[in-house]
Design an enzyme around this catalytic site. Sequence first.
Site, PDB file in Angstrom:
ATOM      1  N   CYS A  91       0.830  -1.213   0.000  1.00 47.90           N
ATOM      2  CA  CYS A  91       0.000   0.000   0.000  1.00 47.90           C
ATOM      3  C   CYS A  91       0.866   1.265   0.000  1.00 47.90           C
ATOM      4  O   CYS A  91       1.547   1.550   0.987  1.00 47.90           O
ATOM      5  CB  CYS A  91      -0.914  -0.042   1.219  1.00 47.90           C
ATOM      6  SG  CYS A  91      -1.790   1.490   1.556  1.00 47.90           S
ATOM      7  N   CYS A  94      -0.031   3.854   2.722  1.00 44.43           N
ATOM      8  CA  CYS A  94       0.385   3.363   4.043  1.00 44.43           C
ATOM      9  C   CYS A  94       1.836   3.725   4.310  1.00 44.43           C
ATOM     10  O   CYS A  94       2.202   4.071   5.433  1.00 44.43           O
ATOM     11  CB  CYS A  94       0.231   1.846   4.122  1.00 44.43           C
ATOM     12  SG  CYS A  94      -1.444   1.246   3.921  1.00 44.43           S
TER      13      CYS A  94
END
Length: 168
Positions: A91, A94
Amino acid sequence: MAHRLLMRRIWTLSAKEIRYLPASFTAISSSSFSTSLQPSSPSASFLSPSHNLPRTSRRQVSFNVQDNEDFTERVINSQLPVLIDFHAQWCGPCKILGPRLEKAIAKQKGRVAMAKVDIDDHTDLAIEYGVSAVPTVIAMRGGDIIAQFSGIKEDDELDSFVSKIIGK
């Protein structure tokens, strides 16, 4: 080969481990081992127990959750409020949010903790807490969810979020 492994282990020892090495370890010498660990001068004595190594007092800002028992012990039973960062290695957002969140938590100087939960490794926790998108941050105190958000936030928004968690 064995000498290389020994030297690699010595170089990777932490300062605390070096300080407590047995005295016999510092005097290792072998005819086939050309680089003796015995210091040639007092200034080169990196293995000497009397040598003071620099100490850093870094407080652990965040920790990775290892399993459900670890989650229960360090998050649900925590005396401090805990921010849980549900993330994934793949991600992109993230990877941006994680360091920003750690920075915001570090500013609080130990009044809040941060748990990192990789949703690929701990799918059961992600399902249990209703995580449908990453990154998702859930704030808990005493095992109760007190706030949460999904997606990326700016630094000032994160500072405000963390401050509210401590004040609740």
